[in-house]
Design a protein around this motif. Structure first.
Motif, PDB file in Angstrom:
ATOM      1  N   ALA A  49     100.307  45.469  86.957  1.00 14.45           N
ATOM      2  CA  ALA A  49      99.029  45.732  86.287  1.00 14.45           C
ATOM      3  C   ALA A  49      99.237  46.541  85.015  1.00 14.45           C
ATOM      4  O   ALA A  49      99.374  47.773  85.058  1.00 14.45           O
ATOM      5  CB  ALA A  49      98.095  46.472  87.239  1.00 14.45           C
ATOM      6  N   THR A  57      97.964  44.933  81.481  1.00 12.75           N
ATOM      7  CA  THR A  57      97.055  44.517  80.410  1.00 12.75           C
ATOM      8  C   THR A  57      95.631  45.045  80.643  1.00 12.75           C
ATOM      9  O   THR A  57      95.147  45.081  81.774  1.00 12.75           O
ATOM     10  CB  THR A  57      97.046  42.981  80.309  1.00 12.75           C
ATOM     11  OG1 THR A  57      98.389  42.547  80.165  1.00 12.75           O
ATOM     12  CG2 THR A  57      96.228  42.500  79.133  1.00 12.75           C
ATOM     13  N   ILE A  89      95.322  40.410  86.007  1.00 14.96           N
ATOM     14  CA  ILE A  89      96.378  40.873  86.903  1.00 14.96           C
ATOM     15  C   ILE A  89      96.612  39.779  87.949  1.00 14.96           C
ATOM     16  O   ILE A  89      95.848  39.632  88.908  1.00 14.96           O
ATOM     17  CB  ILE A  89      95.994  42.239  87.532  1.00 14.96           C
ATOM     18  CG1 ILE A  89      95.570  43.230  86.432  1.00 14.96           C
ATOM     19  CG2 ILE A  89      97.152  42.779  88.369  1.00 14.96           C
ATOM     20  CD1 ILE A  89      96.544  43.360  85.261  1.00 14.96           C
ATOM     21  N   GLU A 148     103.613  35.634  67.936  1.00  8.69           N
ATOM     22  CA  GLU A 148     103.721  36.435  66.706  1.00  8.69           C
ATOM     23  C   GLU A 148     104.485  37.738  66.945  1.00  8.69           C
ATOM     24  O   GLU A 148     105.152  38.243  66.046  1.00  8.69           O
ATOM     25  CB  GLU A 148     102.330  36.745  66.139  1.00  8.69           C
ATOM     26  CG  GLU A 148     101.561  35.516  65.650  1.00  8.69           C
ATOM     27  CD  GLU A 148     100.949  34.677  66.778  1.00  8.69           C
ATOM     28  OE1 GLU A 148     100.970  35.128  67.944  1.00  8.69           O
ATOM     29  OE2 GLU A 148     100.472  33.572  66.491  1.00  8.69           O
ATOM     30  N   MET A 185     107.800  38.707  65.052  1.00 10.12           N
ATOM     31  CA  MET A 185     107.914  40.003  64.361  1.00 10.12           C
ATOM     32  C   MET A 185     109.249  40.680  64.730  1.00 10.12           C
ATOM     33  O   MET A 185     109.998  41.136  63.871  1.00 10.12           O
ATOM     34  CB  MET A 185     106.731  40.889  64.776  1.00 10.12           C
ATOM     35  CG  MET A 185     106.729  42.280  64.205  1.00 10.12           C
ATOM     36  SD  MET A 185     105.192  43.143  64.661  1.00 10.12           S
ATOM     37  CE  MET A 185     105.479  43.561  66.368  1.00 10.12           C
TER      38      MET A 185
HETATM   39  C1  LIG Z   1      97.638  33.374  82.926  1.00  9.02           C
HETATM   40  C2  LIG Z   1      97.892  34.796  82.548  1.00  9.02           C
HETATM   41  C3  LIG Z   1      98.494  35.669  83.454  1.00  9.02           C
HETATM   42  C4  LIG Z   1      98.708  36.994  83.109  1.00  9.02           C
HETATM   43  N1  LIG Z   1      99.244  37.853  84.048  1.00  9.02           N
HETATM   44  C5  LIG Z   1      99.339  39.166  83.760  1.00  9.02           C
HETATM   45  C6  LIG Z   1      99.743  40.106  84.769  1.00  9.02           C
HETATM   46  O1  LIG Z   1     100.046  39.723  85.904  1.00  9.02           O
HETATM   47  N2  LIG Z   1      99.790  41.424  84.447  1.00  9.02           N
HETATM   48  C7  LIG Z   1      99.453  41.887  83.199  1.00  9.02           C
HETATM   49  O2  LIG Z   1      99.517  43.083  83.000  1.00  9.02           O
HETATM   50  N3  LIG Z   1      99.063  41.024  82.233  1.00  9.02           N
HETATM   51  C8  LIG Z   1      98.975  39.689  82.480  1.00  9.02           C
HETATM   52  N4  LIG Z   1      98.536  38.807  81.519  1.00  9.02           N
HETATM   53  C9  LIG Z   1      98.167  39.310  80.201  1.00  9.02           C
HETATM   54  C10 LIG Z   1      99.164  38.969  79.098  1.00  9.02           C
HETATM   55  O3  LIG Z   1     100.396  39.568  79.303  1.00  9.02           O
HETATM   56  C11 LIG Z   1      98.494  39.319  77.758  1.00  9.02           C
HETATM   57  O4  LIG Z   1      97.542  38.303  77.527  1.00  9.02           O
HETATM   58  C12 LIG Z   1      99.459  39.431  76.598  1.00  9.02           C
HETATM   59  O5  LIG Z   1     100.269  40.560  76.715  1.00  9.02           O
HETATM   60  C13 LIG Z   1      98.683  39.518  75.257  1.00  9.02           C
HETATM   61  O6  LIG Z   1      97.778  40.583  75.279  1.00  9.02           O
HETATM   62  P1  LIG Z   1      96.211  40.323  74.906  1.00  9.02           P
HETATM   63  O7  LIG Z   1      95.722  39.186  75.719  1.00  9.02           O
HETATM   64  O8  LIG Z   1      95.526  41.620  75.034  1.00  9.02           O
HETATM   65  O9  LIG Z   1      96.217  39.814  73.420  1.00  9.02           O
HETATM   66  P2  LIG Z   1      96.220  40.722  72.103  1.00  9.02           P
HETATM   67  O10 LIG Z   1      97.262  41.779  72.202  1.00  9.02           O
HETATM   68  O11 LIG Z   1      94.830  41.129  71.825  1.00  9.02           O
HETATM   69  O12 LIG Z   1      96.699  39.669  71.039  1.00  9.02           O
HETATM   70  C14 LIG Z   1      95.885  38.542  70.699  1.00  9.02           C
HETATM   71  C15 LIG Z   1      96.595  37.764  69.617  1.00  9.02           C
HETATM   72  O13 LIG Z   1      96.695  38.573  68.465  1.00  9.02           O
HETATM   73  C16 LIG Z   1      97.887  38.320  67.779  1.00  9.02           C
HETATM   74  N5  LIG Z   1      98.629  39.584  67.623  1.00  9.02           N
HETATM   75  C17 LIG Z   1      98.596  40.690  68.412  1.00  9.02           C
HETATM   76  N6  LIG Z   1      99.392  41.649  67.898  1.00  9.02           N
HETATM   77  C18 LIG Z   1      99.932  41.155  66.769  1.00  9.02           C
HETATM   78  C19 LIG Z   1     100.851  41.639  65.794  1.00  9.02           C
HETATM   79  N7  LIG Z   1     101.384  42.865  65.899  1.00  9.02           N
HETATM   80  N8  LIG Z   1     101.192  40.831  64.760  1.00  9.02           N
HETATM   81  C20 LIG Z   1     100.683  39.574  64.643  1.00  9.02           C
HETATM   82  N9  LIG Z   1      99.812  39.054  65.551  1.00  9.02           N
HETATM   83  C21 LIG Z   1      99.446  39.831  66.593  1.00  9.02           C
HETATM   84  C22 LIG Z   1      98.645  37.254  68.603  1.00  9.02           C
HETATM   85  O14 LIG Z   1      98.357  35.975  68.071  1.00  9.02           O
HETATM   86  C23 LIG Z   1      98.033  37.380  69.970  1.00  9.02           C
HETATM   87  O15 LIG Z   1      98.083  36.159  70.724  1.00  9.02           O
HETATM   88  C24 LIG Z   1      98.333  37.461  81.830  1.00  9.02           C
HETATM   89  C25 LIG Z   1      97.741  36.586  80.907  1.00  9.02           C
HETATM   90  C26 LIG Z   1      97.519  35.273  81.254  1.00  9.02           C
HETATM   91  C27 LIG Z   1      96.825  34.366  80.294  1.00  9.02           C
END
Ligand SMILES: Cc1cc2nc3c(=O)[nH]c(=O)nc-3n(C[C@H](O)[C@H](O)[C@H](O)COP(=O)(O)OP(=O)(O)OC[C@H]3O[C@@H](n4cnc5c(N)ncnc54)[C@H](O)[C@@H]3O)c2cc1C
Length: 412
Positions: free
Chosen positions: A138, A140, A172, A383, A387
């Motif tokens: 856990a 995100t 999660i 991305e 980076m």
């Molecule tokens: C099916 C699924 C299962 C998952 N399972 C888990 C889990 O078990 N546990 C857990 O903790 N999380 C889990 N996640 C979450 C996952 O790890 C996150 O979605 C991921 O880390 C991206 O974070 P975010 O969704 O907050 O996107 P954000 O961080 O908001 O990013 C959104 C978009 O912004 C862009 N971006 C962000 N930062 C930058 C940058 N510095 N430079 C350029 N572009 C950028 C990218 O295009 C990115 O795709 C899961 C997600 C999915 C879809």
């Protein structure tokens, strides 16, 4: 320097056993579970009984916990060997789970093996290895970018021998059925480095203060990714995993090999899509010849074959670096980005070649396409990997006057 892609007889024997087990045992069970054998899909207790039966068979066939040391009941395979196993197992959606090497449990097992105390290992790693429990990870949160864990808001403060935790997590995976979570929370308000603010904890589930708000409906349905509200959750100090302020480090340790394990499973899915693409192209007739004889279709097949070949090489090379104890961060980043995008492109092309059939749910392609989409941002968005790859490439040039070490550090 030896470049030899042949498998040792031992590994070849394991790879073949996994292949046969998936084809002869798991695939027919998958058809029964999903109702593709002409009967109704299995549900509830019947479904569970079928799945547990598969695990028992895998265990007695000696195909259990391929990634874990023998001491923990595993097959003690390295990462290169795991590439063969995962790429065979993931030919079925259930394969990795049946062998007990599925996400997120696999990553959690590696993490516990490395970071947990002996007592924690007995309480959490042991039942996970024995297939008696599920776990989740856990990290995100909905309110801050998951791409930047230094922004984590879930907060823990110390109260005597206990920690009091409040926060909000989402996506999660497995949380609804997990017996425990590895939770990342902010414990340091003013750390020397932003990366030293978080700490990992183990949470027994269910626990007072940990509430599942919902299982999030996604583009591939509601398949067990939960939103969690954490309100005054109290954990004893002994539930801390690793040291105070080491949560970021632990996350990075967990994610490197776990990302590559995803790539290994995606290769299996991409290979299924390419096989289906060619099969359809050989059978579908239009404008005087089968599709396989059209140049436009051949280009799709050729591009997919080249991408799959590159994917396999990248995964094998990154895995060999992990096995050798070399720095593997760049290679895993490049593989994760490339294989995720290749998977999306290859499945998309397979759908194109199937036409309306590809868009239907009569083949697995539509389902595979929905699943493939998350590969491009979960466990590090495209991305973010670009980076980091660019940063390392620039640094290599600055340090050595050459980018060679940042392109796999290969001898050419
Ligand atoms: C099916 C699924 C299962 C998952 N399972 C888990 C889990 O078990 N546990 C857990 O903790 N999380 C889990 N996640 C979450 C996952 O790890 C996150 O979605 C991921 O880390 C991206 O974070 P975010 O969704 O907050 O996107 P954000 O961080 O908001 O990013 C959104 C978009 O912004 C862009 N971006 C962000 N930062 C930058 C940058 N510095 N430079 C350029 N572009 C950028 C990218 O295009 C990115 O795709 C899961 C997600 C999915 C879809």
């Amino acid at each position: 320097m030896a470049i030899d892609f042949t498998l040792s007889p031992d590994l070849e024997e394991i790879r073949d056993r996994v292949r046969i087990f998936v084809t002869e045992v798991i695939k027919p069970a998958e058809a029964r579970i999903e109702g593709r054998d002409g009967d109704a899909p299995l549900e509830g207790g019947d479904r569970l009984a079928e799945l547990i039966g598969l695990r028992k068979q895998a265990r007695s066939a000696g195909l259990w916990l391929p990634h874990m040391p023998e001491k923990w009941g595993g097959m003690e395979l390295g990462h290169v060997a795991m590439a063969m196993v995962q790429a065979e197992a993931a030919k079925s959606t259930y394969g990795p789970w049946v062998l007990n090497c599925q996400a997120p449990d696999e990553g959690n097992m590696h993490t516990l093996l490395h970071w947990a105390t002996d007592e924690q290992k007995e309480s959490y790693l042991r039942p996970l290895c024995e297939g008696r429990v599920w776990s989740c990870f856990a990290m995100t949160e909905p309110d801050v970018a998951g791409s930047d864990p230094t922004l984590i808001q879930t907060h823990a403060y110390q109260d005597g021998e206990e920690w009091v935790i409040n926060g909000h997590k989402w996506f999660i995976s497995n949380a609804h059925r997990a017996s425990f979570a590895i939770l990342i929370a902010r414990t340091e308000d003013d750390p020397e480095l932003p990366q030293a603010a978080n700490t990992a904890f183990i949470v027994d589930l269910p626990s007072d203060g940990w509430t599942e708000v919902r299982q999030i409906e996604t583009m591939h349905g509601s398949t067990g990714h939960s939103e969690i509200l954490i309100e005054n959750l109290r954990l004893h100090d002994s539930k801390m995993l690793g040291g105070r302020g080491q949560g970021h480090l632990l996350g990075q340790y967990r994610l490197g090999p776990a990302r590559l394990a995803h790539c290994m499973r995606w290769i299996a899915q991409a290979e299924i899509a390419l096989d289906m693409m060619v099969d359809r192209a050989l059978k579908r007739y239009s404008h005087g010849s089968v599709l396989a004889e059209k140049q436009g279709i051949q280009w799709m097949i050729a591009d997919s074959a080249m991408e799959l070949y590159q994917s396999k090489l990248m995964v094998l090379h990154a895995a060999s670096k992990i096995d050798r104890g070399d720095d593997f961060k760049s290679e895993v980043s490049m593989a994760k980005h490339f294989v995720a995008n290749s998977l999306n492109r290859i499945v998309d092309r397979a759908i194109q070649v199937h036409g309306a059939l590809g868009y239907s749910t009569d083949t697995p392609l539509a389902h595979m396409f929905q699943h493939a989409r998350w590969a491009r941002f979960a466990d590090g968005a495209d991305e973010i990997h670009q980076m980091r790859i660019a940063q390392r490439t620039i640094a290599a040039y600055k340090d050595h006057g050459s980018t060679a070490s940042a392109t796999g550090d290969l001898p050419i």
